[in-house]
Design a protein around this motif. Structure first.
Motif, PDB file in Angstrom:
ATOM      1  N   GLN A 323      31.237   8.352  73.885  1.00  7.98           N
ATOM      2  CA  GLN A 323      31.384   8.095  75.316  1.00  7.98           C
ATOM      3  C   GLN A 323      30.108   8.441  76.072  1.00  7.98           C
ATOM      4  O   GLN A 323      29.748   7.747  77.030  1.00  7.98           O
ATOM      5  N   ILE A 324      29.424   9.490  75.663  1.00  3.98           N
ATOM      6  CA  ILE A 324      28.136   9.808  76.280  1.00  3.98           C
ATOM      7  C   ILE A 324      27.175   8.638  76.097  1.00  3.98           C
ATOM      8  O   ILE A 324      26.472   8.229  77.031  1.00  3.98           O
ATOM      9  N   ALA A 325      27.132   8.064  74.884  1.00  2.00           N
ATOM     10  CA  ALA A 325      26.195   6.978  74.588  1.00  2.00           C
ATOM     11  C   ALA A 325      26.488   5.727  75.402  1.00  2.00           C
ATOM     12  O   ALA A 325      25.569   4.954  75.708  1.00  2.00           O
ATOM     13  N   GLU A 326      27.744   5.501  75.764  1.00  2.00           N
ATOM     14  CA  GLU A 326      28.063   4.346  76.610  1.00  2.00           C
ATOM     15  C   GLU A 326      27.391   4.457  77.971  1.00  2.00           C
ATOM     16  O   GLU A 326      26.960   3.451  78.542  1.00  2.00           O
ATOM     17  N   LEU A 327      27.308   5.660  78.487  1.00  2.00           N
ATOM     18  CA  LEU A 327      26.716   5.870  79.811  1.00  2.00           C
ATOM     19  C   LEU A 327      25.225   6.158  79.721  1.00  2.00           C
ATOM     20  O   LEU A 327      24.458   5.764  80.606  1.00  2.00           O
ATOM     21  N   TYR A 328      24.822   6.849  78.667  1.00  2.00           N
ATOM     22  CA  TYR A 328      23.425   7.251  78.493  1.00  2.00           C
ATOM     23  C   TYR A 328      22.973   6.863  77.073  1.00  2.00           C
ATOM     24  O   TYR A 328      23.008   7.698  76.153  1.00  2.00           O
ATOM     25  N   PRO A 329      22.580   5.603  76.874  1.00  2.00           N
ATOM     26  CA  PRO A 329      22.197   5.159  75.529  1.00  2.00           C
ATOM     27  C   PRO A 329      21.100   6.014  74.900  1.00  2.00           C
ATOM     28  O   PRO A 329      21.053   6.166  73.673  1.00  2.00           O
ATOM     29  N   GLU A 330      20.233   6.574  75.717  1.00  2.00           N
ATOM     30  CA  GLU A 330      19.148   7.397  75.184  1.00  2.00           C
ATOM     31  C   GLU A 330      19.664   8.691  74.558  1.00  2.00           C
ATOM     32  O   GLU A 330      18.921   9.380  73.835  1.00  2.00           O
ATOM     33  N   LEU A 331      20.938   9.015  74.811  1.00  2.00           N
ATOM     34  CA  LEU A 331      21.517  10.229  74.240  1.00  2.00           C
ATOM     35  C   LEU A 331      22.458   9.929  73.068  1.00  2.00           C
ATOM     36  O   LEU A 331      23.285  10.767  72.700  1.00  2.00           O
ATOM     37  N   SER A 332      22.324   8.750  72.480  1.00  2.00           N
ATOM     38  CA  SER A 332      23.242   8.354  71.413  1.00  2.00           C
ATOM     39  C   SER A 332      23.177   9.284  70.202  1.00  2.00           C
ATOM     40  O   SER A 332      24.147   9.416  69.457  1.00  2.00           O
ATOM     41  N   ASP A 333      22.042   9.935  70.010  1.00  2.00           N
ATOM     42  CA  ASP A 333      21.890  10.854  68.879  1.00  2.00           C
ATOM     43  C   ASP A 333      21.760  12.307  69.322  1.00  2.00           C
ATOM     44  O   ASP A 333      21.325  13.158  68.533  1.00  2.00           O
ATOM     45  N   VAL A 334      22.136  12.595  70.565  1.00  2.00           N
ATOM     46  CA  VAL A 334      21.968  13.945  71.076  1.00  2.00           C
ATOM     47  C   VAL A 334      22.818  14.929  70.270  1.00  2.00           C
ATOM     48  O   VAL A 334      23.932  14.607  69.827  1.00  2.00           O
ATOM     49  N   GLU A 335      22.281  16.113  70.071  1.00  2.00           N
ATOM     50  CA  GLU A 335      23.041  17.141  69.369  1.00  2.00           C
ATOM     51  C   GLU A 335      24.103  17.730  70.289  1.00  2.00           C
ATOM     52  O   GLU A 335      23.816  18.117  71.428  1.00  2.00           O
ATOM     53  N   ILE A 336      25.320  17.771  69.796  1.00  2.00           N
ATOM     54  CA  ILE A 336      26.414  18.395  70.526  1.00  2.00           C
ATOM     55  C   ILE A 336      26.682  19.744  69.876  1.00  2.00           C
ATOM     56  O   ILE A 336      27.043  19.827  68.701  1.00  2.00           O
ATOM     57  N   THR A 337      26.482  20.802  70.631  1.00  2.00           N
ATOM     58  CA  THR A 337      26.589  22.145  70.067  1.00  2.00           C
ATOM     59  C   THR A 337      28.014  22.683  70.083  1.00  2.00           C
ATOM     60  O   THR A 337      28.359  23.551  69.281  1.00  2.00           O
ATOM     61  N   HIS A 338      28.820  22.199  71.011  1.00  2.00           N
ATOM     62  CA  HIS A 338      30.188  22.682  71.143  1.00  2.00           C
ATOM     63  C   HIS A 338      31.116  21.498  71.427  1.00  2.00           C
ATOM     64  O   HIS A 338      30.753  20.590  72.188  1.00  2.00           O
ATOM     65  N   GLY A 339      32.298  21.528  70.855  1.00  2.00           N
ATOM     66  CA  GLY A 339      33.343  20.572  71.180  1.00  2.00           C
ATOM     67  C   GLY A 339      34.665  21.321  71.246  1.00  2.00           C
ATOM     68  O   GLY A 339      34.998  22.088  70.340  1.00  2.00           O
ATOM     69  N   TRP A 340      35.403  21.145  72.328  1.00  2.00           N
ATOM     70  CA  TRP A 340      36.621  21.934  72.497  1.00  2.00           C
ATOM     71  C   TRP A 340      37.636  21.166  73.339  1.00  2.00           C
ATOM     72  O   TRP A 340      37.332  20.143  73.945  1.00  2.00           O
ATOM     73  N   GLY A 341      38.844  21.679  73.361  1.00  2.00           N
ATOM     74  CA  GLY A 341      39.901  21.057  74.146  1.00  2.00           C
ATOM     75  C   GLY A 341      40.821  22.095  74.737  1.00  2.00           C
ATOM     76  O   GLY A 341      40.727  23.292  74.463  1.00  2.00           O
ATOM     77  N   GLY A 342      41.724  21.612  75.538  1.00  2.00           N
ATOM     78  CA  GLY A 342      42.758  22.439  76.143  1.00  2.00           C
ATOM     79  C   GLY A 342      43.787  21.513  76.748  1.00  2.00           C
ATOM     80  O   GLY A 342      43.531  20.317  76.941  1.00  2.00           O
ATOM     81  N   TYR A 343      44.945  22.044  77.050  1.00  2.00           N
ATOM     82  CA  TYR A 343      46.011  21.219  77.589  1.00  2.00           C
ATOM     83  C   TYR A 343      46.225  21.510  79.065  1.00  2.00           C
ATOM     84  O   TYR A 343      46.386  22.672  79.464  1.00  2.00           O
ATOM     85  N   VAL A 344      46.176  20.465  79.853  1.00  2.00           N
ATOM     86  CA  VAL A 344      46.423  20.582  81.289  1.00  2.00           C
ATOM     87  C   VAL A 344      47.795  20.008  81.588  1.00  2.00           C
ATOM     88  O   VAL A 344      48.310  19.176  80.836  1.00  2.00           O
ATOM     89  N   GLY A 345      48.383  20.446  82.676  1.00  2.00           N
ATOM     90  CA  GLY A 345      49.708  19.976  83.053  1.00  2.00           C
ATOM     91  C   GLY A 345      49.614  18.900  84.115  1.00  2.00           C
ATOM     92  O   GLY A 345      48.926  19.064  85.123  1.00  2.00           O
ATOM     93  N   ILE A 346      50.294  17.782  83.880  1.00  2.00           N
ATOM     94  CA  ILE A 346      50.360  16.724  84.876  1.00  2.00           C
ATOM     95  C   ILE A 346      51.808  16.515  85.307  1.00  2.00           C
ATOM     96  O   ILE A 346      52.737  16.850  84.580  1.00  2.00           O
ATOM     97  N   THR A 347      51.981  15.970  86.494  1.00  2.00           N
ATOM     98  CA  THR A 347      53.298  15.545  86.959  1.00  2.00           C
ATOM     99  C   THR A 347      53.296  14.032  87.128  1.00  2.00           C
ATOM    100  O   THR A 347      52.242  13.393  87.110  1.00  2.00           O
ATOM    101  N   MET A 348      54.458  13.453  87.301  1.00  2.00           N
ATOM    102  CA  MET A 348      54.561  11.997  87.460  1.00  2.00           C
ATOM    103  C   MET A 348      53.688  11.483  88.610  1.00  2.00           C
ATOM    104  O   MET A 348      52.930  10.523  88.433  1.00  2.00           O
ATOM    105  N   PRO A 349      53.753  12.082  89.809  1.00  2.00           N
ATOM    106  CA  PRO A 349      52.925  11.566  90.913  1.00  2.00           C
ATOM    107  C   PRO A 349      51.554  12.222  91.013  1.00  2.00           C
ATOM    108  O   PRO A 349      50.846  11.993  91.990  1.00  2.00           O
TER     109      PRO A 349
END
Length: 437
Positions: A323-349
């Motif tokens: 997804q980074i490369a779609e916006l910034y093609p020059e970063l297509s091979d950029v090193e990613i040092t960290h990747g993480w996630g978490g769960y957020v709460g959404i409601t219907m509206p």
């Protein structure tokens, strides 16, 4: 070995740069108090801090460690107003109520920054936010929004950007235009979590980590929160578990859906990088929002993959880099040092959920991606409610938040199908935008 959250995948850049992360003991034995708080994220820690400062005897329990959930792992953007634009709120609720809700959110923004300053919490605040359109048909709405905010809601900090200005401020030619908001900014969320916990503890709140609540009941004017290590009996209870509630409390579970949001951090891009030269945070108009910003040391923090449900992906780095490369093609091979996630709460509206779910028990969550400033402020409003002033929290309690369809068994697969259909539509219609000459 570095600590790994058992409830959220990956180790975040925030964890590695927040400084010392104090550990708090587990509950050991029964307790009695004025207020028991379940959940050690922004909502619960803020409530504990304000309650304790007001003289209440407060016990807070967290199933894991403070910051393991979305509060310590989110995109760090404050935003402005509620998640829905003020004019959308006006269409649903009328001007007076929409203005009151907008003003409440602006107070939340000011409160967060003041709280950090007064308590000397360095949250790495950086100003500015760009909201950008990935389809040309949205531009009229963005332009009208800037005018409405200045003219009707007395917020003059949003300005419309054409395609050229957007490309220059982003360092990317992939968007048609948007708005620039100079009245908001972005922060290091884990530093705020750690700092708020310290404030609460210093004020006298009793904080416990690694203490899972196994049930909440209310009868005879008393609330009882059970754990494997003891029972807490209180006059009142705040449930602030948001997306991590599971089956703890059925009303909240019916109204708040967990979605997984994932972020990658690159190496520092360097002083000559054209990416976000002004240092603003960015969110875009996709239904599955992409959000990104640069850290104080020049890394690109990019969030853009959402998973509706609770199955962790195994390849955060790969998807984020794509997804980074779609916006910034020059970063297509950029090193990613960290990747993480978490769960957020959404409601219907996509509006926050605050409700008295049983006598003397209030649940708050469902911030729908707009919780950094709102959740902290709702903690303060809850403390005001305990002190006898419920009027301001009622503005949120009275919002119309329907339950998700399908019940607990079918709501997740139904939402997964619906939201991924929107994401598929967006990917099919995606095309290169402006080429900057």
């Amino acid at each position: 070995m570095p600590y790994q959250s058992p409830i959220s995948p990956g180790r975040s850049w925030y964890e590695d740069t927040a400084g010392p992360r104090p550990e708090y003991p587990a509950l050991d034995g029964d307790r009695s108090c004025d207020v028991v708080v379940v959940g050690g994220g922004f909502t619960g820690l803020s409530a504990a801090a304000h309650l304790a400062k007001a003289g209440a005897d407060v016990v807070l329990i967290e199933a894991h460690r403070f910051g393991d959930g979305a509060s310590g792992r989110n995109g760090g953007q404050l935003g402005t107003g509620q998640r829905a634009w003020a004019e959308e709120m006006e269409a649903e609720y009328g001007f007076s109520r929409a203005k009151a809700l907008f003003d409440l959110a602006e107070e939340a923004k000011a409160h967060l920054l003041e709280f950090a300053a007064v308590n000397q919490i360095d949250i790495d605040y950086m100003p500015g936010q760009l909201s950008v359109a990935h389809k040309p048909r949205y531009l009229d709405d963005y332009k009208a929004h800037a005018e409405i905010m200045a003219g009707r809601f007395n917020y003059p900090h949003i300005a419309f950007m054409d395609a050229r200005e957007t490309a220059e401020r982003l360092g990317s030619t992939r968007y048609f235009g948007g708005t620039r908001d100079t009245g908001t900014g972005h922060i290091h969320p884990m530093k705020l979590v750690i700092g708020t916990a310290k404030v609460a503890a210093a004020a006298g709140a009793h904080l416990f980590e690694q203490t899972l609540s196994t049930g909440v009941t209310s009868s005879g004017g008393k609330v009882r929160v059970t754990t494997s290590r003891g029972t807490i009996t209180a006059q009142k209870c705040l449930i602030g578990v948001n997306a991590y509630g599971g089956t703890l409390e059925p009303v909240s579970a019916a109204h708040i859906m967990p979605i997984g949001s994932f972020i990658g951090a690159t190496v520092p891009l360097g002083v000559h990088s054209k990416v976000l030269p002004g240092g603003e945070a960015v969110d875009d108009s996709r239904f599955v929002v992409r959000y990104f910003r640069k850290s104080r040391d020049g890394r690109l923090l990019f969030g853009g993959r959402e998973v509706y449900g609770v199955n962790d992906p195994k390849d955060i780095h790969v998807h984020i880099r794509r997804q980074i490369a779609e916006l910034y093609p020059e970063l297509s091979d950029v090193e990613i040092t960290h990747g993480w996630g978490g769960y957020v709460g959404i409601t219907m509206p996509r509006k926050p959920f605050v409700r008295e779910v049983m006598p003397n028990v209030i649940s708050a969550g469902g911030y729908s991606g707009h919780g950094v400033m709102l959740s902290n402020f709702f903690g303060k409003l809850y403390a005001q409610t305990v002190a006898g002033n419920r009027d301001r929290l009622k503005l949120i309690e009275d919002l119309n938040i329907p339950a998700f369809p399908g019940g607990r068994r079918f709501r997740t697969p139904l939402l997964f199908l619906a939201l991924n259909w929107f994401a598929l539509r967006e990917s099919i219609s995606y095309q290169p935008w402006l080429v900057l000459s």
